[in-house]
Motif scaffolding. Structure first.
Motif, PDB file in Angstrom:
ATOM      1  N   UNK A 163       2.101  -5.897  -7.426  1.00 27.46           N
ATOM      2  CA  UNK A 163       1.870  -4.456  -7.239  1.00 27.46           C
ATOM      3  C   UNK A 163       1.829  -4.077  -5.762  1.00 27.46           C
ATOM      4  N   UNK A 164       1.531  -5.052  -4.926  1.00 27.84           N
ATOM      5  CA  UNK A 164       1.664  -4.894  -3.488  1.00 27.84           C
ATOM      6  C   UNK A 164       0.971  -3.689  -2.890  1.00 27.84           C
ATOM      7  N   UNK A 165       1.500  -3.251  -1.751  1.00 34.50           N
ATOM      8  CA  UNK A 165       0.857  -2.181  -1.000  1.00 34.50           C
ATOM      9  C   UNK A 165       0.892  -0.860  -1.760  1.00 34.50           C
ATOM     10  N   UNK A 167       0.545  -0.514  -4.960  1.00 33.96           N
ATOM     11  CA  UNK A 167      -0.576  -0.581  -5.884  1.00 33.96           C
ATOM     12  C   UNK A 167      -1.889  -0.296  -5.190  1.00 33.96           C
ATOM     13  N   UNK A 168      -2.037  -0.793  -3.969  1.00 30.22           N
ATOM     14  CA  UNK A 168      -3.240  -0.532  -3.175  1.00 30.22           C
ATOM     15  C   UNK A 168      -3.374   0.961  -2.899  1.00 30.22           C
ATOM     16  N   UNK A 169      -2.292   1.576  -2.510  1.00 31.10           N
ATOM     17  CA  UNK A 169      -2.312   3.016  -2.209  1.00 31.10           C
ATOM     18  C   UNK A 169      -2.742   3.818  -3.431  1.00 31.10           C
ATOM     19  N   UNK A 170      -2.187   3.467  -4.585  1.00 31.40           N
ATOM     20  CA  UNK A 170      -2.515   4.215  -5.804  1.00 31.40           C
ATOM     21  C   UNK A 170      -3.972   3.990  -6.204  1.00 31.40           C
ATOM     22  N   UNK A 171      -4.493   2.773  -5.966  1.00 28.90           N
ATOM     23  CA  UNK A 171      -5.895   2.493  -6.290  1.00 28.90           C
ATOM     24  C   UNK A 171      -6.823   3.374  -5.459  1.00 28.90           C
ATOM     25  N   UNK A 172      -6.493   3.546  -4.189  1.00 28.28           N
ATOM     26  CA  UNK A 172      -7.301   4.382  -3.305  1.00 28.28           C
ATOM     27  C   UNK A 172      -7.229   5.838  -3.737  1.00 28.28           C
ATOM     28  N   UNK A 173      -6.011   6.324  -3.947  1.00 25.32           N
ATOM     29  CA  UNK A 173      -5.840   7.726  -4.328  1.00 25.32           C
ATOM     30  C   UNK A 173      -6.472   8.022  -5.682  1.00 25.32           C
ATOM     31  N   UNK A 174      -6.351   7.099  -6.626  1.00 28.24           N
ATOM     32  CA  UNK A 174      -6.928   7.308  -7.964  1.00 28.24           C
ATOM     33  C   UNK A 174      -8.444   7.425  -7.886  1.00 28.24           C
ATOM     34  N   UNK A 214     -12.636   4.779  14.767  1.00 28.79           N
ATOM     35  CA  UNK A 214     -12.312   3.414  15.195  1.00 28.79           C
ATOM     36  C   UNK A 214     -11.394   2.799  14.150  1.00 28.79           C
ATOM     37  N   UNK A 215     -10.154   2.549  14.543  1.00 30.47           N
ATOM     38  CA  UNK A 215      -9.141   2.083  13.597  1.00 30.47           C
ATOM     39  C   UNK A 215      -9.164   0.570  13.434  1.00 30.47           C
ATOM     40  N   UNK A 216      -8.515   0.113  12.380  1.00 33.25           N
ATOM     41  CA  UNK A 216      -8.356  -1.323  12.161  1.00 33.25           C
ATOM     42  C   UNK A 216      -7.548  -1.928  13.302  1.00 33.25           C
ATOM     43  N   UNK A 217      -7.797  -3.199  13.577  1.00 32.17           N
ATOM     44  CA  UNK A 217      -7.119  -3.861  14.696  1.00 32.17           C
ATOM     45  C   UNK A 217      -5.671  -4.204  14.361  1.00 32.17           C
ATOM     46  N   UNK A 218      -5.421  -4.633  13.144  1.00 28.44           N
ATOM     47  CA  UNK A 218      -4.059  -4.998  12.748  1.00 28.44           C
ATOM     48  C   UNK A 218      -3.200  -3.747  12.606  1.00 28.44           C
ATOM     49  N   UNK A 219      -2.007  -3.770  13.183  1.00 25.46           N
ATOM     50  CA  UNK A 219      -1.149  -2.581  13.219  1.00 25.46           C
ATOM     51  C   UNK A 219      -0.787  -2.083  11.826  1.00 25.46           C
ATOM     52  N   UNK A 220      -0.484  -3.005  10.890  1.00 25.57           N
ATOM     53  CA  UNK A 220      -0.062  -2.556   9.560  1.00 25.57           C
ATOM     54  C   UNK A 220      -1.220  -1.968   8.767  1.00 25.57           C
ATOM     55  N   UNK A 221      -2.443  -2.427   9.033  1.00 26.27           N
ATOM     56  CA  UNK A 221      -3.619  -1.842   8.364  1.00 26.27           C
ATOM     57  C   UNK A 221      -3.962  -0.499   9.009  1.00 26.27           C
ATOM     58  N   UNK A 225      -4.261   3.011   7.037  1.00 27.77           N
ATOM     59  CA  UNK A 225      -5.407   3.923   7.128  1.00 27.77           C
ATOM     60  C   UNK A 225      -4.944   5.345   7.415  1.00 27.77           C
ATOM     61  N   UNK A 226      -4.031   5.481   8.357  1.00 26.25           N
ATOM     62  CA  UNK A 226      -3.540   6.815   8.737  1.00 26.25           C
ATOM     63  C   UNK A 226      -2.789   7.467   7.587  1.00 26.25           C
ATOM     64  N   UNK A 227      -1.951   6.686   6.911  1.00 29.87           N
ATOM     65  CA  UNK A 227      -1.187   7.217   5.783  1.00 29.87           C
ATOM     66  C   UNK A 227      -2.106   7.659   4.652  1.00 29.87           C
ATOM     67  N   UNK A 228      -3.111   6.823   4.340  1.00 32.26           N
ATOM     68  CA  UNK A 228      -3.987   7.149   3.232  1.00 32.26           C
ATOM     69  C   UNK A 228      -4.892   8.340   3.539  1.00 32.26           C
TER      70      UNK A 228
END
Length: 281
Positions: A163-165, A167-174, A214-221, A225-228
């Motif tokens: 389900x990957x990323x 699936x993660x996005x949908x879990x947050x939005x739901x 204060x944002x996450x250190x890893x660029x993809x995270x 965060x910004x997208x969500x």
């Protein structure tokens, strides 16, 4: 070199922190609320945010709780491996600090001793205590009382890796969508990804204590965060659930290694009274 710390010092610090965190919202949250009031486009939403700002000012000036739900005390202790506690039991010292803080600060006692019998302990103990051992000879204390209007709206899901990323996005939005007005927006959305069932939940709780902005250190995270945050605010729930573009002040994501067969995701919602205070002894 071993450093000795008497547990009564820990008790005193936690007592003071329980009062402080319930009377005065941290500076990062105050700034975020002010920015949200400026950015909110809906008239009702803007009015709600103005009222919330006024509530914060009154609470600090009058030294009274920001919210009637003064929460269940959640304590994170990062204990230096060179620290030796003396003078008593660590867990009892933490609970004594909570007991004193909630009594002396006239804070609502909301804890029941047995989840089924439901008899109030009358002093808001026991606290939920998380400890970790870290290098050094200091103790970092984080006190983060959690009200249950938002806690009850939190979720944990065990996704399949496929389900990957998305699936993660949908879990947050739901989680945010289903919570609607019940979690008292504007929210801070704490997300834990990875680990095991219980690790993901702790990651999400810890994410709520990270300063807003204060944002996450890893660029993809950080990008996630910004997208969500953008997508959560596009849901239109708004302040107080009355519509608007400021449903959340931040989406904070913490991650941890996990098993090849799993993708745990925990979403711990917190209302606009996202209380957290940190001290080092």
């Amino acid at each position: 070199m071993i450093r000795e710390i008497e547990v009564k010092e820990l008790t005193q610090q936690i007592r003071n922190m329980c009062i402080e965190v319930n009377y005065c919202l941290s500076e990062d949250m105050v700034c975020a609320m002010k920015e949200a009031a400026d950015q909110e486009q809906g008239q009702l939403g803007k009015k709600v945010l103005q009222q919330l700002k006024e509530n914060l000012e009154i609470a600090q000036k009058e030294q009274i709780p920001i919210c009637q739900d003064t929460g269940m005390a959640v304590i994170f202790l990062e204990v230096g491996q060179d620290v030796h506690f003396t003078g008593g039991d660590l867990g009892q010292a933490v609970d004594e600090g909570v007991r004193q803080g909630y009594a002396d600060g006239y804070l609502r006692k909301s804890v029941v001793g047995d989840p089924l019998v439901r008899e109030n302990t009358k002093d808001n103990t026991p606290a939920v205590l998380h400890t970790s051992i870290v290098p050094g000879n200091q103790v970092r204390i984080t006190v983060a009382p959690k009200g249950f209007g938002s806690e009850n709206m939190s979720r944990i899901v065990m996704l399949k890796p496929a389900q990957g990323v998305e699936g993660v996005k949908e879990a947050i939005l739901s989680a945010v969508r289903e919570a609607g007005p019940n979690a008292c927006p504007p929210l801070v959305v704490g997300v834990g990804i990875g680990g095991t069932f219980e690790k993901a939940a702790i990651l999400a709780k810890q994410a709520l204590t990270r300063p807003v902005g204060e944002s996450a250190k890893a660029a993809h995270i950080r990008s996630l965060e910004e997208e969500m945050l953008e997508k959560v605010n596009a849901l239109g729930i708004g302040p107080g659930g009355l519509g608007g573009n400021m449903t959340a002040l931040a989406v904070n994501i913490n991650t941890y290694a996990t098993h090849i067969a799993g993708l745990p995701v925990a979403v711990n919602l917190c209302c606009h009274v996202n209380r957290h205070v940190k001290k080092v002894i």
